[in-house]
Design an enzyme around this catalytic site. Sequence first.
Site, PDB file in Angstrom:
ATOM      1  N   LYS A  40      34.211  45.979  35.728  1.00 42.48           N
ATOM      2  CA  LYS A  40      33.146  45.162  35.144  1.00 42.48           C
ATOM      3  C   LYS A  40      31.830  45.946  35.185  1.00 42.48           C
ATOM      4  O   LYS A  40      31.557  46.650  36.155  1.00 42.48           O
ATOM      5  CB  LYS A  40      32.969  43.869  35.945  1.00 42.48           C
ATOM      6  CG  LYS A  40      34.041  42.825  35.701  1.00 42.48           C
ATOM      7  CD  LYS A  40      33.699  41.516  36.388  1.00 42.48           C
ATOM      8  CE  LYS A  40      34.821  40.505  36.236  1.00 42.48           C
ATOM      9  NZ  LYS A  40      34.992  40.030  34.848  1.00 42.48           N
ATOM     10  N   ARG A  64      45.071  35.266  35.502  1.00 38.38           N
ATOM     11  CA  ARG A  64      46.296  34.726  34.904  1.00 38.38           C
ATOM     12  C   ARG A  64      47.533  35.370  35.501  1.00 38.38           C
ATOM     13  O   ARG A  64      48.605  34.764  35.537  1.00 38.38           O
ATOM     14  CB  ARG A  64      46.226  34.901  33.375  1.00 38.38           C
ATOM     15  CG  ARG A  64      46.195  36.329  32.932  1.00 38.38           C
ATOM     16  CD  ARG A  64      45.716  36.482  31.499  1.00 38.38           C
ATOM     17  NE  ARG A  64      44.261  36.281  31.362  1.00 38.38           N
ATOM     18  CZ  ARG A  64      43.611  36.347  30.201  1.00 38.38           C
ATOM     19  NH1 ARG A  64      44.279  36.599  29.079  1.00 38.38           N
ATOM     20  NH2 ARG A  64      42.307  36.161  30.166  1.00 38.38           N
ATOM     21  N   ASP A  85      41.242  43.448  34.067  1.00 41.55           N
ATOM     22  CA  ASP A  85      40.258  42.411  34.374  1.00 41.55           C
ATOM     23  C   ASP A  85      40.786  41.013  34.021  1.00 41.55           C
ATOM     24  O   ASP A  85      40.172  40.009  34.351  1.00 41.55           O
ATOM     25  CB  ASP A  85      38.950  42.703  33.629  1.00 41.55           C
ATOM     26  CG  ASP A  85      37.770  41.959  34.227  1.00 41.55           C
ATOM     27  OD1 ASP A  85      37.936  41.375  35.321  1.00 41.55           O
ATOM     28  OD2 ASP A  85      36.696  41.963  33.606  1.00 41.55           O
ATOM     29  N   GLU A 105      43.029  39.412  35.467  1.00 40.82           N
ATOM     30  CA  GLU A 105      43.879  39.387  36.668  1.00 40.82           C
ATOM     31  C   GLU A 105      44.210  37.974  37.134  1.00 40.82           C
ATOM     32  O   GLU A 105      45.250  37.754  37.746  1.00 40.82           O
ATOM     33  CB  GLU A 105      43.193  40.170  37.793  1.00 40.82           C
ATOM     34  CG  GLU A 105      42.163  39.387  38.631  1.00 40.82           C
ATOM     35  CD  GLU A 105      40.953  38.886  37.836  1.00 40.82           C
ATOM     36  OE1 GLU A 105      40.679  39.446  36.757  1.00 40.82           O
ATOM     37  OE2 GLU A 105      40.304  37.933  38.284  1.00 40.82           O
TER      38      GLU A 105
END
Length: 495
Positions: free
Chosen positions: A270, A344, A340, A342
Amino acid sequence: MLKLTSTEPHRIVTETLIIPVCQDKDIHHSSVIRKLVRQALGIDTFQGDKNEELSLHQPAEVKAKRVLFVGLGPHAELAPEHFRQAAGKGVRLAMHAAKGDAVLVLPDGDLGDNLAREDLMAAMAEGAFLSNHCPTPYKSEQKIQALKTIRLYTDAALARRSRAALKRIDAVCRGTLQARDWINQPANEKTPDQLARHMAQAARRHGVKATILDEKKLQGLKMGAILAVGAGSAHPPRLLILDYRPPKARGTIALVGKGVTFDAGGLNLKPTGSIELMKIDMAGAAAVAASVIATAEIGAKQRIVGVIPLVENMVSGNAFRPGDIVRAYNGRTIEIGNTDAEGRLILADALAYTAKQYNPQTMIDMATLTGACVVALGEKIAGLFSPDEPLRTVIEQAGREVHERCWPMPLPEDYQELLKSDLADMRNIGPGRWGGAIVAALFLSEFIGKTRWAHVDIAGPAHHKKAQAYGQPGATGFGVRLLCQAIAALQDEKR
Ligand code: BES
Ligand code: MN
Ligand code: ZN
C-alpha cells in the site's frame, strides 16, 4: 456503570444534570425540569436545536453543581438516535468537568405517538455508555476521565420495567468499547498470537470456550489461503474459535470476522496515504469476538460460534506473491492477482471451515474488506450482501434499530465471471476496478457451501477520524450492536 434512579429531580445530588431539550415542545413532565428548560430557552444562544448545548451553574431549583441542556431539534422529527446523540454529547461534556458522575433526565412528557419511552431509555443509556470512554491509554497525561457512575432518571414504574433491558445494554455497550480498544491498539502490540490470546482470555472470563489453532494446526487442516497471507510476517497466523453453547441450544449461528492485525498490502504494498490506518483491518474480528462474548453474557438461546482468522499481511522474502496459486480449505485453487486482496483469502478458509465444521443455520461474516465499499456508501454505512432476502431484512432492520446502518448490495450472477482464472479455479481479484465491493462478496460466496449467509463490509464505518456524538476519534466498534441485535431477532424468527 449505568444505573437507574427515581429520586425526584430537585433532590438529586450530582455534579452534572443532563436534560435533553426539544426545540418546539416541552417533553418533560416534572415541574422543576420544565422550569429549568424554560430558563435555558430564555437565553438567546440556546434554542434546543440539534447540536446546541448550554450549561447553567448551580441553578436554585436543583442540587446539581451544573445543569447541561442538550438540543434535540424539532418535535416532529424526534427519533431514538437524537436521544442517543444528546446523551452522548452530554456525557462527553460532563467528562470535561474533572471528575465524578452525571444524571441524565429521561423525558416523560409528550413524545408523540411514534416514540416508546422504553426505546428512548435504551437509546439514552447507549449513547451515555458509549460516550463514557477514553481511548488514550498511551498518553502520559489524560485530559479527560470516564465518569464513575451515570444514572438515568426515570419514574419508578419504567425503572422497574427496564432493569433487564439495561443489563443487556450494559453487556452490548461494554462489548462495543472492548472492540474499540482492540481496534485502536497499535499493530506492534497485537500480533495474531497476542490478539488471539487477548480475545480468548476475554471470552473465557464469560464462560465462552476458546480455542487457538496455530500455524502447525492450520497446515494440518490445509488452510492454504490463511497460511499464504500470513507467510510474509514474522508473526505467524492463528485461527481463533469462540464457542458459546448453552444447554439445549436452539440451532447455531456462526459469525466470521476478518482479523488482519496489519494490512501492509503484501508485495502489492500500500502507498503512503493508504497504509497508515491499517491496524484497524481486524475490526470485523473485534466485532465478532465482542458480540459472541456479549451474547453469552446476555444468555442467547442459540449456540453462537465465532470463527476469527488472524494474520498480518506483510512484505518479506517469505511473502506470498502475485501469480502464486494457493489451495483453500475446501480444495479450491486460487490464483493470486493482488496480495492486497488478502481479507477475502483468509475469509475463504474461515467460511469454508465454519460451514463444514458447524453446519450453522446462519453464517454472517463481518470485514473491513474493500475501499470500493467506502466509495459506494461513505464512512457511515456498511455494505450488506446476502442471497437470502429474509436474512438481509433482519440485518437491515437490526441496523436501523441500533443506528448501525447497512445498505443492501447486489450479488449478480453474471459478475461471477470477473473472477475467472486461466490457471486456477478462480482469481482473488477482478480484471478492473469497478464494482470492487461486489466482486469481493462474490468471491466469498464461493466458500459458503449451502449455508445461509450474509456478508457485511464495514471498511467505512469501522473508524472515524473525528469525534462523533458518542465516540472519540478512532475505532467505532461498529458491528457489535448490530450483530447482537440481529442475533436477538434471529432467535425470534419463525423457521
Ligand atoms: N483492508 C483493505 C480494505 C480497506 C480499505 C479497509 C480502506 C479500510 C479502509 C483491503 O484488504 C484491501 O486492501 N482491499 C483492496 C482490494 C483490491 C486490491 C482489489 C482495496 O479495496 O483497494
Ligand atoms: Mn488489503
Ligand atoms: Zn485488508
